[in-house]
Scaffold this motif. Structure first.
Motif, short mmCIF file in Angstrom:
data_model
loop_
_atom_site.label_atom_id
_atom_site.label_comp_id
_atom_site.label_asym_id
_atom_site.label_seq_id
_atom_site.Cartn_x
_atom_site.Cartn_y
_atom_site.Cartn_z
N ARG A 146 0.79 -1.32 -0.18
CA ARG A 146 -0.18 -0.20 0.07
C ARG A 146 0.88 1.17 -0.07
O ARG A 146 0.30 2.31 -0.60
CB ARG A 146 -0.93 -0.03 1.18
N HIS A 167 -8.32 2.91 -9.85
CA HIS A 167 -8.59 1.92 -8.94
C HIS A 167 -9.08 0.41 -9.34
O HIS A 167 -8.47 -0.52 -9.07
CB HIS A 167 -9.30 2.34 -7.80
N ASN A 171 -6.93 -2.68 -9.17
CA ASN A 171 -7.48 -3.97 -8.33
C ASN A 171 -7.78 -5.33 -9.16
O ASN A 171 -7.45 -6.33 -8.79
CB ASN A 171 -8.90 -3.47 -7.80
N MET A 188 -4.23 -4.27 -2.47
CA MET A 188 -5.29 -3.25 -2.44
C MET A 188 -6.51 -3.75 -1.37
O MET A 188 -7.60 -3.06 -1.66
CB MET A 188 -5.70 -3.27 -4.01
N MET A 191 -7.57 -1.16 0.85
CA MET A 191 -7.76 0.05 0.20
C MET A 191 -9.15 0.55 -0.12
O MET A 191 -9.84 -0.31 -0.76
CB MET A 191 -6.69 0.26 -0.92
#
Length: 402
Positions: A146, A167, A171, A188, A191
């Motif tokens: 991260r 994202h 991902n 991820m 996140m």
């Protein structure tokens, strides 16, 4: 030599000293924890190849923290020890198997994005190339955590739509890596996704739309006819800007958008109404090649500056028609042209299913089980809808701008 059961409690309480210190696991031979004077904690494995007389070697598993917990590092150590029993050197294997994200992303594009991505795989690939690879492309995918990803999203935090798109594709890349066994877990997982763009509902009035049509005509090639084609057909900016003459059948009054260029990955037939045909016929039609280009090799770009010029001229036109009124109109975007057509078709009494088909939307009435069993292509209805839109546009332009 310090020993103990290397678990979360031991790792959390281990303290640094003036030099590197080591704690060796009591249960798994060779598995250890290294603590630097700066407090960095790293899981390691010490081993020999070839028996007791061979030299001792040391392999770094990874730093403590995502993705390496004490349990995951222990599992990795067991896996490596099995390789050692079969005569494989983990250091040599690690060098041979090194997977820089730059190369892994290329593999992901070829093996997954092009085949399985719902939407424009080229847009997803571009997001990786522009916003991810420059920052972490040289890192081995197995070392990314991260701490490496947060700066990527911080850099584009002012663009919610872009943040959400990046994202999504990142991902999916890490989930794909996990599914292939290249990673044990995705960095991820914890996140939170970005909030994304706020939904817009800007619909242009007939007077605004007519003023934009006139301003686009004054702008000239390539942006003028491109924006007029967007107004006449309601298709997406990227799909119109990369239009190829090979997709156009002027005699048949049809534009065939191939699946590889459509946002949802579905081929799309766009009936060409009179206004759309008029714009295309004014451009010296050919059998192939880009319709809107300044280089002859790549689609036109620089939309923001072109839109600003048209918006400025549109404001001037509206000001001459309604002094003081132009300042009341909110700002608009090119995508609002598409929403305006959709709303206009509804005002003209076009069925929702036909409107969605014109826009190549797979949502609402065309989604779910209806989408599975409803195979009608709405070809005649789409032609009628865009002809009605054409008549409405011509009436607006004739009433106010001729």
């Amino acid at each position: 030599m310090a020993t103990g059961i290397i678990n979360k409690r031991l790792v959390d309480t281990a303290t640094p000293s003036s030099r590197d210190t080591f704690i060796w696991d009591q249960g798994l031979k060779g598995f250890g924890l290294k603590i630097t004077p700066a407090g960095v904690k790293t899981y390691i494995l010490q081993y020999r190849l070839g028996g007791r007389g061979s030299p001792t070697r040391r392999h770094t598993i990874g730093k403590h923290g995502s993705p390496w917990t004490s349990a995951q590092a222990r599992d990795e150590a067991r896996r490596i020890l099995l390789e050692i029993q079969n005569g494989l050197d983990p250091r040599a294997t690690a060098q041979a198997d090194c997977a820089p994200l730059r190369e892994y992303a290329d593999k992901f594009v070829q093996l997954y994005l092009k085949e399985h991505w719902r939407g424009s795989w080229k847009e997803a690939e571009r997001n990786l190339r522009l916003h991810v690879v420059p920052r972490i492309g040289k890192l081995d995918i197995r070392t990314i955590d991260r701490r490496h990803l947060v700066p990527i999203f911080d850099a584009i935090s002012s663009k919610p739509g872009l943040s959400k798109s990046v994202h999504t594709v990142l991902n999916r890349l890490f989930r794909w890596a996990v599914s292939r066994g290249d990673l044990s877990s995705s960095p991820m997982v914890a996140m939170l996704p970005p909030r994304g763009s706020q939904a817009r509902d800007r619909v242009l009035s007939d007077l605004e739309l007519g003023a934009i049509w006139r301003a686009a005509g004054e702008l000239g090639y390539p942006f003028g006819p491109m924006i007029r084609l967007m107004i006449a057909t309601g298709q997406r900016r990227q799909e119109v800007s990369a239009l190829n003459w090979s997709e156009i059948d002027l005699q048949g009054k049809l534009w065939t958008l191939p699946s590889q260029r459509s946002k949802n990955g579905k081929s799309h037939l766009v009936p060409l109404n009179t206004l759309a045909l008029r714009e295309l016929e004014s451009l010296c039609p050919r059998t192939e090649g880009l319709v809107f280009t300044t280089t002859g090799k790549t689609p036109v770009s620089g939309f923001s500056r072109a839109k600003e010029r048209i918006a400025k001229r549109t404001g001037q036109i509206l000001e001459t028609m309604e002094p003081g009124r132009a300042r009341v109109y909110p700002p608009w975007r090119l995508h609002d042209l598409r929403r305006t057509l959709a709303t206009g078709l509804q005002r003209l009494g076009v069925r929702l299913e036909v409107t969605e088909s014109v826009l190549n939307h797979i949502s609402g009435s065309r989604a779910g089980i209806v989408g599975v069993y409803q195979r009608h292509d709405w070809a005649e209805e789409k032609t009628e809808a865009l002809d009605r839109w054409n008549a409405h546009l011509e009436a607006v332009v004739k009433a106010h701008f001729t």
